[in-house]
Design an enzyme around this catalytic site. Structure first.
Site, PDB file in Angstrom:
ATOM      1  CE1 TYR A  14       3.262   4.614   1.789  1.00  0.00           C
ATOM      2  CE2 TYR A  14       2.662   6.817   2.520  1.00  0.00           C
ATOM      3  CZ  TYR A  14       3.615   5.914   2.061  1.00  0.00           C
ATOM      4  OH  TYR A  14       4.930   6.329   1.894  1.00  0.00           O
ATOM      5  CB  ILE A  15      -0.790   4.612  -2.440  1.00  0.00           C
ATOM      6  CG1 ILE A  15       0.468   3.991  -1.841  1.00  0.00           C
ATOM      7  CG2 ILE A  15      -0.513   5.110  -3.855  1.00  0.00           C
ATOM      8  CD1 ILE A  15       0.812   2.646  -2.331  1.00  0.00           C
ATOM      9  CB  SER A  37     -10.764  -2.788   6.938  1.00  0.00           C
ATOM     10  OG  SER A  37     -10.076  -2.721   5.690  1.00  0.00           O
ATOM     11  CG  ASP A  61     -15.965  -4.674   1.989  1.00  0.00           C
ATOM     12  OD1 ASP A  61     -15.647  -5.376   2.949  1.00  0.00           O
ATOM     13  OD2 ASP A  61     -15.443  -4.780   0.855  1.00  0.00           O
ATOM     14  CB  SER A 128       2.347  -5.297  -5.930  1.00  0.00           C
ATOM     15  OG  SER A 128       3.481  -5.647  -5.192  1.00  0.00           O
ATOM     16  CE1 TYR A 153       1.524  -7.329  -2.186  1.00  0.00           C
ATOM     17  CE2 TYR A 153      -0.752  -6.863  -1.613  1.00  0.00           C
ATOM     18  CZ  TYR A 153       0.441  -6.481  -2.198  1.00  0.00           C
ATOM     19  OH  TYR A 153       0.553  -5.244  -2.790  1.00  0.00           O
ATOM     20  CE  LYS A 157      -2.356  -5.526  -4.828  1.00  0.00           C
ATOM     21  NZ  LYS A 157      -3.437  -4.541  -5.011  1.00  0.00           N
ATOM     22  CG  ASN A 203       5.246  -1.991   4.613  1.00  0.00           C
ATOM     23  OD1 ASN A 203       4.096  -1.600   4.561  1.00  0.00           O
ATOM     24  ND2 ASN A 203       5.655  -3.062   3.948  1.00  0.00           N
ATOM     25  CG  LEU A 204      12.969  -0.512   6.230  1.00  0.00           C
ATOM     26  CD1 LEU A 204      13.617  -1.363   7.326  1.00  0.00           C
ATOM     27  CD2 LEU A 204      13.893  -0.427   5.023  1.00  0.00           C
TER      28      LEU A 204
HETATM   29  C1  WQD Z   1      11.443  -3.934   2.840  1.00  0.00           C
HETATM   30  C2  WQD Z   1      12.772  -4.524   3.257  1.00  0.00           C
HETATM   31  C3  WQD Z   1      12.579  -6.460   4.664  1.00  0.00           C
HETATM   32  C4  WQD Z   1      10.892  -4.420   8.133  1.00  0.00           C
HETATM   33  C5  WQD Z   1       6.240  -4.168   0.565  1.00  0.00           C
HETATM   34  C6  WQD Z   1       4.808  -4.401   0.796  1.00  0.00           C
HETATM   35  C7  WQD Z   1       4.133  -4.973  -0.412  1.00  0.00           C
HETATM   36  C8  WQD Z   1       4.544  -4.255  -1.662  1.00  0.00           C
HETATM   37  C9  WQD Z   1       6.038  -4.069  -1.795  1.00  0.00           C
HETATM   38  C10 WQD Z   1       2.894  -2.827  -2.529  1.00  0.00           C
HETATM   39  C11 WQD Z   1      12.757  -6.053   3.221  1.00  0.00           C
HETATM   40  C12 WQD Z   1      13.250  -5.309   5.395  1.00  0.00           C
HETATM   41  C13 WQD Z   1      11.395  -4.675   6.870  1.00  0.00           C
HETATM   42  C14 WQD Z   1      11.729  -4.586   9.260  1.00  0.00           C
HETATM   43  C15 WQD Z   1      13.530  -5.229   7.829  1.00  0.00           C
HETATM   44  N1  WQD Z   1       3.937  -2.996  -1.699  1.00  0.00           N
HETATM   45  N2  WQD Z   1      12.693  -5.064   6.733  1.00  0.00           N
HETATM   46  N3  WQD Z   1      13.021  -4.984   9.058  1.00  0.00           N
HETATM   47  O1  WQD Z   1       8.488  -6.692   1.931  1.00  0.00           O
HETATM   48  O2  WQD Z   1       9.447  -5.245   0.087  1.00  0.00           O
HETATM   49  O3  WQD Z   1       6.943  -5.367   0.504  1.00  0.00           O
HETATM   50  O4  WQD Z   1       6.472  -3.443  -0.599  1.00  0.00           O
HETATM   51  O5  WQD Z   1       2.417  -3.602  -3.241  1.00  0.00           O
HETATM   52  O6  WQD Z   1       2.759  -4.782  -0.179  1.00  0.00           O
HETATM   53  O7  WQD Z   1       4.688  -5.318   1.855  1.00  0.00           O
HETATM   54  O8  WQD Z   1       8.487  -4.163   2.079  1.00  0.00           O
HETATM   55  O9  WQD Z   1       8.939  -2.580   3.893  1.00  0.00           O
HETATM   56  O10 WQD Z   1       8.166  -4.914   4.496  1.00  0.00           O
HETATM   57  O11 WQD Z   1      10.443  -4.607   3.596  1.00  0.00           O
HETATM   58  O12 WQD Z   1      14.710  -5.592   7.667  1.00  0.00           O
HETATM   59  O13 WQD Z   1      11.334  -4.381  10.438  1.00  0.00           O
HETATM   60  O14 WQD Z   1      13.011  -4.166   4.614  1.00  0.00           O
HETATM   61  O15 WQD Z   1      13.235  -7.685   4.954  1.00  0.00           O
HETATM   62  O16 WQD Z   1      14.032  -6.474   2.779  1.00  0.00           O
HETATM   63  P1  WQD Z   1       8.432  -5.452   1.135  1.00  0.00           P
HETATM   64  P2  WQD Z   1       8.951  -4.045   3.607  1.00  0.00           P
END
Ligand code: WQD
Length: 347
Positions: A14-15, A37, A61, A128, A153, A157, A203-204
């Site tokens: 993605y990035i 992967s 890899d 991160s 995770y 980092k 992710n959200l």
């Molecule tokens: C964001 C918010 C969830 C899904 C991610 C990556 C991590 C890092 C930082 C790079 C949270 C809420 C999510 C859903 C929800 N990136 N949510 N319902 O957890 O902040 O971490 O960004 O390094 O690798 O995982 O991101 O998008 O999972 O969640 O309510 O179905 O959305 O609780 O508050 P997160 P996220």
């Protein structure tokens, strides 16, 4: 004349894919590495379509020292490396910590050893905000104490940053810039590349766009009993293209020998938004009503985090060019382009 050959590990991700586009547009020659992967080879087609040119991508890899060495042997005059290749699902890392430590930490150590063996001493590392754990003060600055991360995770980092710092203290010629991402969202304005989660999104934002597209029935908001304006978690959502551009500036800083042996930068917008604000921004930007419900908290979630971006702004000239609504619109346009591709493939 190219400004230099840059090896991009995880370049189909993605990035990574967005950064490859910005590198070419800034005059660099990227060479990609990806084991696919957690990415699709179709991402390479999207990058090529944007750039109107071919790309070199080695399907290997990064934890495989032999394969990595042969890439360095084949590719002469690598000026620097951007290391994206890593697993990044917080929840999965809790269930499979060894997979994360082997891949995320093992790949970095292998990469650094091979870089030193081939006299390549410029590294931009994909770090991160999860290294901050649950911060005691907000916004977080680069001086905010790096706590015990909230997941394996995040710990990988944190460990990778410590490896880079130890290497810097050892007198190695390696120079590294670690970019601490907040929450990357959105997609390239061409809608030819974007976030491509394999399976059910963690992710959200991809969950939002897949729910709006009818792929997912409903999205669950993980908890509304946090100490925030509407009870839902706060995050700093940064447009992936703005984030990609920060990598180009970091590479330029290294190649111009302007950096210290190890530098850290927060790359976010400096603004925090709750999950409900993010959902409503999507609805306003796209006109799509989202089917969501409030559910229980998700284990490992940090209640609130957003960045102080003063250092990246002052030193890297980093700036946010998109609003949250614009970023959400770009994510939706990408989702629609994926639907079109799927429909074409079925026709
Ligand atoms: C964001 C918010 C969830 C899904 C991610 C990556 C991590 C890092 C930082 C790079 C949270 C809420 C999510 C859903 C929800 N990136 N949510 N319902 O957890 O902040 O971490 O960004 O390094 O690798 O995982 O991101 O998008 O999972 O969640 O309510 O179905 O959305 O609780 O508050 P997160 P996220």
């Amino acid at each position: 004349m190219s400004k230099g050959k840059i090896l991009v590990t995880g370049g189909a991700g993605y990035i990574g894919s967005h950064t490859v586009v910005e590198l070419v547009e800034a005059g660099f020659e990227p060479v990609l590495i990806d084991n696919f992967s957690n990415s699709k080879e179709s991402a390479l087609e999207g990058i090529k379509a944007i750039l109107g040119r071919d790309l070199v991508c080695h399907k290997i890899d990064c934890a495989d020292a032999g394969a990595l060495k042969s890439v360095f042997e084949q590719e002469q005059n690598i000026a620097g490396v951007i290391h994206f290749a890593a697993y990044k699902a917080v929840g999965e890392s809790v269930d499979e910590p060894l997979k994360y430590y082997h891949n995320n930490v093992g790949s970095l150590v292998t990469l650094l050893q091979v870089m030193e063996a081939f006299n390549v001493f410029n590294l931009v590392f994909s770090s991160s905000c999860t290294v901050y754990g649950i911060p005691e003060e907000l916004p977080v600055t680069e001086q905010t104490p790096v706590q015990k991360a909230n997941s394996p995770y995040g710990n990988t980092k944190k460990m990778c940053e410590e490896i880079l710092a130890d290497l810097a203290s050892s007198g190695s010629r390696m120079k590294s810039i670690a970019l601490r991402y907040f929450n990357p969202i959105g997609a390239h304005p061409s809608a030819k590349i974007g976030e491509l989660p394999l399976g059910v999104p963690n992710n959200l934002v991809p969950f939002i766009t897949q729910t709006a597209a009818g792929i997912r029935e409903q999205i669950t908001v993980f908890g509304n009993d946090y100490n925030t304006s509407d009870g839902t978690c706060i995050r700093d959502y940064v447009h992936v293209v703005d984030l990609a551009k920060a990598h180009v500036v970091a590479v330029e800083r290294l190649l111009q020998n302007k950096s210290e042996s190890i530098e850290f930068y927060n790359v976010g917008t400096g603004t925090g938004n709750t999950v409900l604000e993010a959902i409503h921004a999507f609805e306003h930007a796209t006109g799509q009503k989202l089917n969501y419900k409030i559910g229980p908290r998700r284990a490992g979630d940090v209640p609130k985090i957003y960045a102080d971006v003063t250092k990246a702004t002052e030193v890297l000239g980093f700036k946010t060019t998109s609003t949250l609504e614009e970023a959400m619109k770009s994510a939706w346009d990408w989702q629609l382009s994926l639907q079109e591709e799927t429909a074409k493939a079925k026709a």
